[in-house]
Design an enzyme around this catalytic site. Structure first.
Site, PDB file in Angstrom:
ATOM      1  N   GLU A   1     -47.184  39.700   2.073  1.00  0.00           N
ATOM      2  CA  GLU A   1     -45.784  39.767   1.636  1.00  0.00           C
ATOM      3  C   GLU A   1     -45.557  41.158   1.051  1.00  0.00           C
ATOM      4  OE1 GLU A   1     -44.518  36.590  -1.051  1.00  0.00           O
ATOM      5  OE2 GLU A   1     -43.289  38.016  -2.158  1.00  0.00           O
TER       6      GLU A   1
ATOM      7  N   GLU B   1     -37.088  43.620  -6.183  1.00  0.00           N
ATOM      8  CA  GLU B   1     -37.285  42.358  -6.893  1.00  0.00           C
ATOM      9  C   GLU B   1     -37.228  42.591  -8.401  1.00  0.00           C
ATOM     10  OE1 GLU B   1     -41.032  40.448  -6.203  1.00  0.00           O
ATOM     11  OE2 GLU B   1     -40.182  38.457  -6.482  1.00  0.00           O
TER      12      GLU B   1
END
Ligand SMILES: *[C@@H]1O[C@H](CO)[C@@H](O)[C@H](O)[C@H]1NC(C)=O
Ligand SMILES: *[C@@H]1O[C@H](CO)[C@@H](O)[C@H](O)[C@H]1NC(C)=O
Ligand SMILES: *[C@@H]1O[C@H](CO)[C@@H](O)[C@H](O)[C@H]1NC(C)=O
Ligand SMILES: *[C@@H]1O[C@H](CO)[C@@H](O)[C@H](O)[C@H]1NC(C)=O
Ligand SMILES: *[C@@H]1O[C@H](CO)[C@@H](O)[C@H](O)[C@H]1NC(C)=O
Ligand SMILES: *[C@@H]1O[C@H](CO)[C@@H](O)[C@H](O)[C@H]1NC(C)=O
Length: 338
Positions: free
Chosen positions: A162, A167
Site C-alpha cells: 500500500e 493521509e
C-alpha cells in the site's frame, strides 16, 4: 503520527469482474497514445496512459469502482455505491471538470451512527508509473480521515503493498506519506528529502502495521493550509528504483506538469523517497488500484480525536451534519504516465 496497530489495515479492494472488460476498453482507447510514432520528437520521457478528469473520471468511460461495503478501517461511514452517491449529490462533476467527492451534509445521524461518504478505486491497476494528482481541496476537520493512496487489488493486505500519498486526521496540519508491505521491507534513505522521517519498518509484521513513513513540514500539504492555498499537486514516481514523492502547492506547480510533459528530474528535492536499497520494491508492491476516500473517526481519527483538540467525542461530531461542509475532495485530475 503513525497509525497504530491494526489501524493501518486498509484492505485490498476486490475489483468488479467487469473491470477486466473496462481494462480492455481503456487499453484500446489509449492505444494511440501508447504507440505514438517514434519519429515524433519526444517531448517527455513519459507517455500518458490515463487521464481521469471530469465526466470521464466518474461516469462515462473510465468507471471508477464505488466501494460500498463497511469501512475496513472501522470508520463511522456508510460508503455509497455509484448510483446512490450520484443521487445524494456526493459524487459530482461541474462544468469546469472539477470532480467533487463529498461527505453527506444533509442528514442528522444518531450518536454512534454512520454518515454517508464515498470511497472510489480506479478501474485499472498498475505495477509502476508516474502518478500526478491535482486537487483543489481535500476534506478537512474534526473526525475526518481523508486519503489518496494505492493498494494491491490482487493480493491480501499487506502483501502486494500500500502506498499512501495523502493521509492525515482531524486538525492535522502536515501530510503523512507511508508505505505498508509484506515481510522484509524497510525504509533506508540516504538522499535529501523535505519531510521528517517517522518510521523505517514498512513491513506490517514486525512493524505492528505502522508502516514506514514521512511527515511533511509544509503546512500547505494538508488540511486547512492545503485548502487555503487552493490545493496543489502530489506527484509520485514508482519504479524498480523505489517510490519518490513530490508536493507542489498551487503557486509552485512546474510548467512541465501543467503542459502534460512531466520531467521529474527537474522537480528538485522530493518530499519523500523510499529507495529499493532497503526493500525490493517490485516484489512488495504490485497490481495497485488508485483509491480516494473519506472516512470519519475509525481506527486512526477516532483514537487521535481528543489529542487533536477537537470538541466532545468523535461519535458526537458525526451526528451533526453542519460539521461536514468542508469534507470534500475537489479533484482537478489524476494522470498516470508510463
Ligand atoms: C436529505 O435528507 C432527507 C431526510 O433525511 C432526505 O429525504 C433527502 O433525500 C436528503 N437529500 C439528499 C440530497 O440526500
Ligand atoms: C473537460 O474534460 C473533457 C475531457 O474529459 C474535455 O474534452 C473538455 O474540454 C473539458 N472541459 C473543460 C471546461 O475543461
Ligand atoms: C492563507 O493563504 C494566504 C496567502 O494566500 C496566507 O497569507 C495565509 O497565511 C494563509 N492562512 C492559513 C491559515 O494558512
Ligand atoms: C529525460 O530523462 C533524462 C535522464 O534522466 C533527463 O536528463 C532529461 O531531462 C529528461 N527529459 C525530459 C524531456 O523529460
Ligand atoms: C542503505 O542504502 C545504502 C546506499 O544508499 C547502502 O549502502 C546500504 O547498504 C543500505 N543499508 C541497508 C541496511 O540496506
Ligand atoms: C451542530 O454543530 C454546530 C457547529 O459545530 C453547532 O453550532 C450546533 O449547535 C450543533 N447542533 C447540534 C444539534 O448539536
Amino acid at each position: 503520527m503513525i497509525r497504530s496497530a491494526v489501524t493501518a489495515a486498509v484492505l485490498a479492494l476486490p475489483l468488479a469482474a467487469s473491470a477486466v472488460h473496462q481494462d480492455a476498453a481503456l487499453r484500446r482507447r489509449h492505444a494511440g497514445l501508447a504507440h505514438s510514432p517514434t519519429y515524433m520528437r519526444r517531448a517527455s520521457n513519459y507517455t500518458l496512459q490515463n487521464k481521469f478528469v471530469g465526466e470521464d473520471f466518474l461516469y462515462v468511460a473510465s468507471n471508477w469502482n464505488f466501494f460500498s461495503e463497511s469501512d475496513p478501517t472501522s470508520g463511522l461511514v456508510q460508503y455509497l455505491d455509484a448510483d446512490a452517491a450520484e443521487a445524494a449529490g456526493l459524487a459530482t462533476v461541474d462544468c469546469n471538470n472539477v470532480t467533487t467527492l463529498a461527505v453527506d451534509t444533509n442528514e442528522t445521524v444518531s450518536i454512534g451512527g454512520l454518515r454517508k461518504s464515498v470511497r472510489i478505486s480506479s478501474p485499472e491497476t498498475y505495477n509502476s508509473g508516474l502518478f500526478i494528482a491535482d486537487f483543489q481541496a481535500m476534506p478537512f476537520g474534526c473526525g475526518l480521515w481523508p486519503a489518496y493512496w494505492t493498494v494491491s487489488a490482487s493480493a491480501t493486505w499487506p502483501d502486494g503493498g500500500e502506498i499512501d500519498i495523502i493521509e492525515g486526521v482531524n486538525l492535522n496540519t502536515e501530510n503523512q506519506i507511508t508505505l505498508h508491505s509484506g515481510p522484509d521491507c524497510t525504509l533506508n534513505n540516504t538522499q535529501k528529502v523535505t519531510s521528517n522521517l517517522d518510521g523505517t519498518q514498512c513491513a506490517s509484521s514486525p512493524g505492528a502495521d505502522s508502516g514506514c513513513a514521512y511527515s511533511q513540514t509544509d503546512p500547505r500539504s494538508f488540511g486547512a493550509g492545503f485548502n487555503n492555498a487552493s490545493g496543489g499537486v502530489f506527484a509520485h514516481l514508482w519504479n524498480t528504483d523505489g517510490v519518490t514523492v513530490w508536493f507542489f502547492s498551487r503557486d509552485e506547480i512546474p510548467s512541465d506538469i501543467t503542459a502534460g510533459t512531466p520531467d521529474p528530474t527537474s522537480w528538485g528535492t522530493p518530499a519523500a523517497i523510499f529507495p529499493d536499497t532497503g526493500c525490493d520494491i517490485s516484489s512488495h508492491f504490485y497490481d495497485h488500484a488508485i483509491v480516494l476516500d473519506t472516512t470519519i473517526c475509525g481506527d486512526w481519527a477516532g483514537p487521535a480525536y481528543t489529542s487533536s483538540g477537537c470538541p466532545g467525542t468523535c461519535e458526537e461530531i458525526v451526528a451533526n451534519a453542519t460539521n461536514f461542509e468542508n469534507a470534500k475532495w475537489l479533484v482537478n485530475y489524476i494522470s498516470v504516465y508510463q
